[in-house]
Structure formats: C-alpha cells, structure tokens
Write an enzyme that holds these catalytic residues in place. Structure first.
Site, PDB file in Angstrom:
ATOM      1  N   ASP A  35       0.883  -1.165   0.000  1.00 26.10           N
ATOM      2  CA  ASP A  35       0.000   0.000   0.000  1.00 26.10           C
ATOM      3  C   ASP A  35       0.918   1.211   0.000  1.00 26.10           C
ATOM      4  O   ASP A  35       1.531   1.550   1.010  1.00 26.10           O
ATOM      5  CB  ASP A  35      -0.886  -0.035   1.258  1.00 26.10           C
ATOM      6  N   LYS A  97       3.164  11.232  -3.482  1.00 23.22           N
ATOM      7  CA  LYS A  97       2.138  10.593  -4.305  1.00 23.22           C
ATOM      8  C   LYS A  97       1.319  11.632  -5.085  1.00 23.22           C
ATOM      9  O   LYS A  97       0.849  11.366  -6.178  1.00 23.22           O
ATOM     10  CB  LYS A  97       1.228   9.776  -3.383  1.00 23.22           C
ATOM     11  N   GLU A 211      -7.027   0.804  -4.857  1.00 22.92           N
ATOM     12  CA  GLU A 211      -7.096   0.703  -3.390  1.00 22.92           C
ATOM     13  C   GLU A 211      -8.449   0.184  -2.895  1.00 22.92           C
ATOM     14  O   GLU A 211      -8.491  -0.731  -2.065  1.00 22.92           O
ATOM     15  CB  GLU A 211      -6.763   2.057  -2.754  1.00 22.92           C
ATOM     16  N   ASP A 233     -12.945   5.788   2.447  1.00 24.97           N
ATOM     17  CA  ASP A 233     -11.541   5.886   2.863  1.00 24.97           C
ATOM     18  C   ASP A 233     -11.236   7.299   3.351  1.00 24.97           C
ATOM     19  O   ASP A 233     -11.123   8.231   2.552  1.00 24.97           O
ATOM     20  CB  ASP A 233     -10.644   5.499   1.667  1.00 24.97           C
TER      21      ASP A 233
HETATM   22  P1  ADP Z   1      -3.349   8.410   4.808  1.00 28.50           P
HETATM   23  O1  ADP Z   1      -4.464   7.713   4.100  1.00 28.50           O
HETATM   24  O2  ADP Z   1      -3.330   9.891   4.593  1.00 28.50           O
HETATM   25  O3  ADP Z   1      -2.025   7.751   4.553  1.00 28.50           O
HETATM   26  P2  ADP Z   1      -4.031   7.116   7.374  1.00 28.50           P
HETATM   27  O4  ADP Z   1      -5.044   6.208   6.802  1.00 28.50           O
HETATM   28  O5  ADP Z   1      -2.764   6.517   7.895  1.00 28.50           O
HETATM   29  O6  ADP Z   1      -3.659   8.304   6.396  1.00 28.50           O
HETATM   30  O7  ADP Z   1      -4.782   7.935   8.548  1.00 28.50           O
HETATM   31  C1  ADP Z   1      -4.121   8.869   9.342  1.00 28.50           C
HETATM   32  C2  ADP Z   1      -5.154   9.637  10.154  1.00 28.50           C
HETATM   33  O8  ADP Z   1      -5.847   8.743  11.011  1.00 28.50           O
HETATM   34  C3  ADP Z   1      -4.527  10.697  11.040  1.00 28.50           C
HETATM   35  O9  ADP Z   1      -5.260  11.905  10.935  1.00 28.50           O
HETATM   36  C4  ADP Z   1      -4.682  10.106  12.443  1.00 28.50           C
HETATM   37  O10 ADP Z   1      -4.791  11.102  13.461  1.00 28.50           O
HETATM   38  C5  ADP Z   1      -5.974   9.356  12.287  1.00 28.50           C
HETATM   39  N1  ADP Z   1      -6.124   8.351  13.349  1.00 28.50           N
HETATM   40  C6  ADP Z   1      -5.282   7.317  13.620  1.00 28.50           C
HETATM   41  N2  ADP Z   1      -5.719   6.636  14.710  1.00 28.50           N
HETATM   42  C7  ADP Z   1      -6.867   7.258  15.126  1.00 28.50           C
HETATM   43  C8  ADP Z   1      -7.789   7.039  16.211  1.00 28.50           C
HETATM   44  N3  ADP Z   1      -7.592   6.042  17.104  1.00 28.50           N
HETATM   45  N4  ADP Z   1      -8.844   7.879  16.337  1.00 28.50           N
HETATM   46  C9  ADP Z   1      -9.024   8.884  15.461  1.00 28.50           C
HETATM   47  N5  ADP Z   1      -8.204   9.154  14.435  1.00 28.50           N
HETATM   48  C10 ADP Z   1      -7.132   8.350  14.257  1.00 28.50           C
HETATM   49 MG    MG Z   2      -4.487   5.616   3.158  1.00 28.24          MG
END
Ligand code: ADP
Ligand code: MG
Length: 673
Positions: A35, A97, A211, A233
């Site tokens: 990913d 990206k 995705e 997502d």
């Molecule tokens: P991306 O798709 O941009 O790579 P992610 O899918 O890794 O990002 O998501 C990151 C986001 O998820 C961040 O804003 C983070 O604060 C939020 N996040 C992670 N864990 C939690 C949680 N337990 N509760 C709320 N938000 C969360």
């Molecule tokens: Mg992501």
C-alpha cells in the site's frame, strides 16, 4: 462526421498473455503486497494462502511514513526521514504521491519544494547540494556529477525499496514480485509513474490494484462473485469514496468521488482552534498553534476510546474535552464526506439499500461518530473488523500471493481500464474508443473521416478521461497521419485501432482505408520519464542492489547475534553461581565477549561482518560452558527436558549438594555467652 465503431474484443483475448510465460518462472509464496500511501505505506505478506500479515519494525509499527530524506546517499526513508523534516524541509520529501505522473500545470496545492519541469509532464524536485559531495564519496567515484534533482518516481522508488527490504528480511530470500495499490482515479500517466517506480526499486510489478478493490478483497467480498460495494476511505489528508461492482469476477469502479484536501488533519485543526479559544488565546503564536495541533491530535485519538479526556496546552491550564464537543466540531467536515457519498451513489445510479456492503479504510474511520454517520448514510453497519490502516495492504498481499503462483482460493482479478481512452476530434471533442472499466487486454477500432477537402493529414491525439472536451482530459500522445489523398469532406476513411495489452501498454495505429497509408505508435503515457531514463535508473538501482542485500544481511546478522546474546545471558543468570559450570576466568571472557556483542549491536549502521564476527567469538568463548551444561544435563538424566527445566533442576541439585557437604548455615547456641 460519420464514424463507425467496431469493438472487437473476443479475437484479441486469444493473444497469449505475455504474463503467462513470466508466470511460469514465478516463485509461489514470494509475492508481496504494497500500500503505497500519501502519508503512510505498508507491506504485507500472505504466502501460500495464509492470512495476510503486515510486516512491522522492531517497535511494532507496520506504518512506514511515506517520507524520504535526501540528506544522505542512499536516502533515508520512513520515521528516520520524518525526524529530519523540520530541519531540512527542502531535502525531506513527503506526500510525493500527489506529484506522481504530474506536470507543473497539474499542481494546484501548496508545497514546500522547488519544482521544475525539464521534460513536459515530468516534475523534478530540487533537493539541494548532492549528499556526500564533500565527505564520504570513495576516491575516484566523483567523476560523474550527481543529479541534484529527483523525479517523484524516484522518490516513490526509494519508499518501495525500503518496503521490499522489509519483506525480504522477513522472507529470508528475495521476493518475486509485488502488487502495488493506487487510487481508483489514477490515470495512465500516474499508473505508469508508479509502475516505473516499482521497476526502479527492483520489483517485478505483477499488477497495480485499485485501493478500494484491495480493501474489498481483504474482506473476501470476491467470494460471492457478484455484488455492489462502497469503500469509504478517510485518511490523514484525503477522502475517497468508491462504488464498486463485482461482476463475473471483475471489480469495476462504478463511481469515485471525494476530496483531496479533507482528512484527519482537519479534525486536528478544528479541535486545536477550539482548545485555544476555550483557553482564551486570541491570536496564537506559531509555537502555540503547533503545540495545540499536536495535543489535539492525541486528544482526538483518545476520544475514539474514551468519552472525555484532559488536554494540557503548554503554559495554559488543563481543559477537559468531551467526545460530544469533538463530534460537534467535526460534524460539518463529516457532512462533506457524506455529500460526496450520496453523489457517488447517484453517479453509479444506485440507492444505498442496493449495496451489499460498505468497507471502512483509513485511520480517521476509527472515529465513532464517522462510523455512525456512515452507517446512517448507507443504511447498514460498515465492515470494520480489519484494521482500517492495514486493509488495503491485506488485499494487495492476497492478490500478490495469487499472482506469485500460490494455489489459493480467490479470484485472479482482471485488470480494467480505469478511465476511458479516446481521440480528440474536431472542436476539441473527445471520441471514446476504449470505455472505462473494459477488461484488459482489449482492442477496439473506430473509423474517422476528414473534415475538409484540403486535408492531407490527420492529428491522432490520444487522451484519457471521462470529460467531453480533450482539454479537460489527460493528453497521452499525439502523432500525425500524413499522405491522405484529397477527398471531399467526409469521404476519407481512417481506421484507428487502440490495443491495450496485458501489461496495459497501449498501441495506437491509424490506417487510411483507400490508400492503405498507415502509422502506428506505442503510447507510453507522456508523464515524461523516458524509457531510457527508466532503464538508467533501473541499472543504478541494480548497482545499489548490493547495498540492499548488504542491509538485509546486516538485519539478519543482527537478529542472529541478538538471539545468541539473549540465550547466553539467560544461561549465565540461571546457572552463573555454579563455579564448576562457569569458572571465574571463563566467565570474565564470556562477559567481555557479551560486551563486545552489545557494542557491535549499538551501531545502528553496522554491516553484517562485525555482527557475525561478534557472534562467532561468543560461540567460541561459550563453547566449553555449553558443553559442560550439556554434560551435566545428561549425567543428571535429564535428557529430553527443555534447557530451562534442566537448568532449574541443576540449580536445585546444587543446593542439595551444598547441604550434604556441610555448608548448611549454623544456628547460634543460646547457652553460649
Ligand atoms: P493516509 O491515508 O493519509 O495515509 P491514514 O489512513 O494513515 O492516512 O490515517 C491517518 C489519520 O488517522 C490521522 O489523521 C490520524 O490522526 C488518524 N487516526 C489514527 N488513529 C486514530 C484514532 N484512534 N482515532 C481517530 N483518528 C485516528
Ligand atoms: Mg491511506
């Protein structure tokens, strides 16, 4: 203008897939799923039908921040690179990206980089003075001036290489190939840039996978063979909604939507502003803003599990925030995602109850309120059993395992054309030739005619996209068909064939039917990285392959040494007081060898050699100790028990012997003065 359209798919399906030959040499169980995310990337394995498993670092984290620091050569990737970001903003690259397969004219968002476009459609990021230009370059190697610019493809390749290494350290052997996920809306240029990145990283890219499709696969939604699904997502900075249809084993993307500037970061900002306001800070300083945002993010994540939490901002009194307060703050943001969901359903011509399932992806879907609102909008509880951070990598790993040749249940997905391919016609209007979601390989033909009598040439301008006007679509290639006879308007007949092979390589040919004049081009999406340049980068990466293997060997040597050190420490602690098992001088030598091993491991950049030497030394010094312990164990008739049991028993036995030898402590005689 008249045009005849012949979509002849059947015949060309018979053409042998080039992948068939390659598949024969594939190594089952060695396919990896990647990913490649905007914020974070992950790699997962699901060898031989096993359940998918995300590979973690020593701290237990599976997320590799998609950040590359060109402060050293080779560059640093992940958490280490992230740590350098504040200090070297121009040399540390994140969210690359967003730049993949894009030209300068496509970039409409703020970024801290110095971008240029030497080749049309290809960005280069200026990363300042080349690393090692003063120090560290071996003599004689500096003859060739190093480029100070990197393309987004190379930056992505650095991330992919890191993930590949992580997978190979786990597999203990080179991986065979990879499935890399991309957003459903990525066009051919963005896809080609991603494929090239994989090649530069030394990966055989089996396939790119959308995705949302990967997320659906992770939940086994392919099992039924048919169905309609939504994938919601919500990550750190982006929101994507996709509506998928699984039909005869092919996942089709019916609609996509979203907001490329909406995510958990916005939740953080909203909560931070609220905290500052409640603290009575009218005009916060830069420092206060940053501190509030960091505190807000942590508080937000706590509020996923708790209904209230306390937040302390530096220099201000502690506050209590409730989940309700937070939910009110993010409500408008959440509503924006829901509007996009309803629009996507509408675009797909569906109503919520017609769906068979809704999948949650992205860290921000952990927020309970988001889950609740998604459930309400789609009229069903969403699927959220798989960690929303990992679900996309899981699906990629499953598909990679299938493509590596493992006999596992599940569909081998057919690739589909993500966005329609067509030609620009008079008035800048697009005539679609291969429709979106057509399965690959495919060929389609269409006949075009001339517009005016004096016309002796025709422009074949290949574009991709769903929009009606060519200028709103992505331009992929342009060539001229010359030498057409002068004919009255609408009398010339030019047949254009689009052929997309199993590797998604598009060949466009045009033929004037009366004269037989023909012209054909292989369309490499013109995001600008030439074949020759990709080859050069692949060669360079092969040069680096030595480094890669060295790093993997080092990782393995570290694990081995760690194992030996731990086993010896345990043995020494458990039987250390038995002098006949470990005489003083031998013990001193063993301790010295253990200390040397610790020192070798303390160097995070240690190569395999010193680590292996430390292990050999340890094994040599401890050999008599090991032999004696073994003999003792055998003499004590304890063979077959675990070493731990044996050592326990040895210790007990030793206590008994001490008693027999008269070492029992003496009690004082009360009669004695
Ligand atoms: P991306 O798709 O941009 O790579 P992610 O899918 O890794 O990002 O998501 C990151 C986001 O998820 C961040 O804003 C983070 O604060 C939020 N996040 C992670 N864990 C939690 C949680 N337990 N509760 C709320 N938000 C969360
Ligand atoms: Mg992501």
């Amino acid at each position: 203008m008249t045009s005849v359209s012949i979509h002849d798919t059947g015949a060309l399906f018979q053409i042998a897939e080039p992948t068939d030959q390659r598949r024969a040499q594939r190594r089952p169980g060695r396919g990896i799923g990647i990913d490649l995310g905007t914020t974070n990337s992950l790699v997962a394995l699901a060898p031989h039908g096993a359940a998918p498993r995300v590979l973690r670092d020593s701290s237990g984290s599976g997320l590799v921040p998609s950040v590359v620091a060109y402060t050293t050569d080779p560059p640093l990737v992940g958490r280490a690179a992230q740590a350098l970001q504040a200090e070297h903003p121009g040399q540390v690259i994140s969210s690359v990206k967003r730049l993949m397969g894009r030209g300068l004219s496509d970039i409409h968002f703020a970024h801290p980089y110095h971008l240029s476009e030497e080749t049309p459609g290809l960005l280069r990021i200026d990363i300042g003075s080349p690393p090692g230009s003063q120090v560290g370059s071996p003599p004689g190697s500096s003859g060739e001036a190093q480029s100070r610019r990197v393309t987004p493809t190379e930056v992505s390749a650095a991330i992919l290489r890191e993930l590949k290494l992580r997978a190979e350290a786990e597999l203990g052997e080179p991986c065979d190939g990879a499935v890399i996920t991309v957003p459903a809306y990525f066009d051919e240029a963005q896809r080609q840039a991603t494929r090239d990145a994989g090649r530069i990283a030394g990966l055989q890219v089996y396939r790119l996978l959308a995705e949302p499709t990967a997320a659906a696969l992770a939940y086994g939604l392919d099992r039924g063979g048919e169905g309609l699904f939504a994938v919601y997502d919500l990550g750190g900075g982006t929101f994507d909604i996709s509506i998928l249809r699984l039909h005869k084993g092919v996942f089709q993307v019916l609609a996509t939507g979203g907001d490329s500037a909406l995510g958990g970061d916005d939740f953080d900002r909203a909560l931070a502003a609220h905290l500052l306001q409640r603290s009575g800070v009218g005009e916060p300083s830069r420092f206060q803003l940053d501190a509030a945002r960091i505190a807000a993010r942590a508080a937000k994540e706590r509020l996923t599990g708790e209904t209230a939490t306390r937040v302390a901002l530096p220099g201000l009194s502690e506050l209590e925030v409730t989940r309700g307060e937070f939910e009110a703050l993010i409500e408008p943001l959440a509503q924006r995602t829901l509007r996009a969901c309803r629009q996507a359903l509408k675009d797909a011509g569906l109503r919520a109850p017609e769906l068979d399932g809704v999948v949650l992806v992205g860290g921000s879907t952990r927020v309970p309120k988001i889950r609740e609102l998604v459930a309400e909008t789609f009229k069903r509880p969403p699927l959220a059993d798989i960690d929303p951070d990992e679900v996309v990598a899981w699906g990629a790993a499953i598909q990679a395992d299938i493509l590596s040749g493992s006999a596992r249940e599940g569909v081998t997905l057919l690739d589909v054309v993500p966005l329609s391919l067509g030609l620009e016609t008079m008035g800048g209007i697009v005539e679609k030739i291969i429709p979106r979601n057509a399965t690959i390989p495919i060929a389609a033909r269409q006949v075009f005619t001339n517009y005016a009598e004096h016309q002796t040439g025709m422009v074949i301008h290949v574009v991709q996209g769903e929009r009606e006007l060519a200028r709103d679509c992505r331009s992929l290639a342009r060539f001229d068909l010359k030498g057409i006879p002068r004919l009255p308007p609408s009398m010339a007949r030019v047949e254009v064939t689009f052929q997309l092979d199993a590797d998604a390589l598009l060949t466009v040919s045009a033929r004037e039917l009366m004269t037989g004049v023909r012209q054909s081009v292989e369309v490499k999406p013109t995001y600008g990285l030439s074949e020759a340049e990709v080859d050069r980068l692949v060669m360079e990466s092969l040069d680096h392959a030595g480094d890669d293997y060295a790093r993997r060997n080092a990782a393995e040597a570290r694990v081995e040494l760690g194992r030996v050190v731990l086993a010896l420490r345990t043995a020494v602690t458990e039987v250390g007081h038995l002098r006949e098992l470990l005489p003083e001088d031998e013990r001193a030598r063993l301790e010295a060898a253990l200390a040397a091993a610790d020192a070798a491991m303390a160097d995070p950049d240690a190569v395999a050699d010193p680590l292996n030497r430390a292990r050999t030394a340890l094994e040599k010094v401890s050999e008599p100790f090991a032999r004696r312990r073994m003999e003792r164990a055998l003499n004590a008739g304890m063979a077959g028990k675990s070493l731990h049991d044996i050592e326990r028993a040895l210790a007990d036995e030793d206590a008994l012997q001490e008693k027999r030898a008269g070492h029992t402590p003496e009690l004082l005689d009360p009669e004695e003065p």
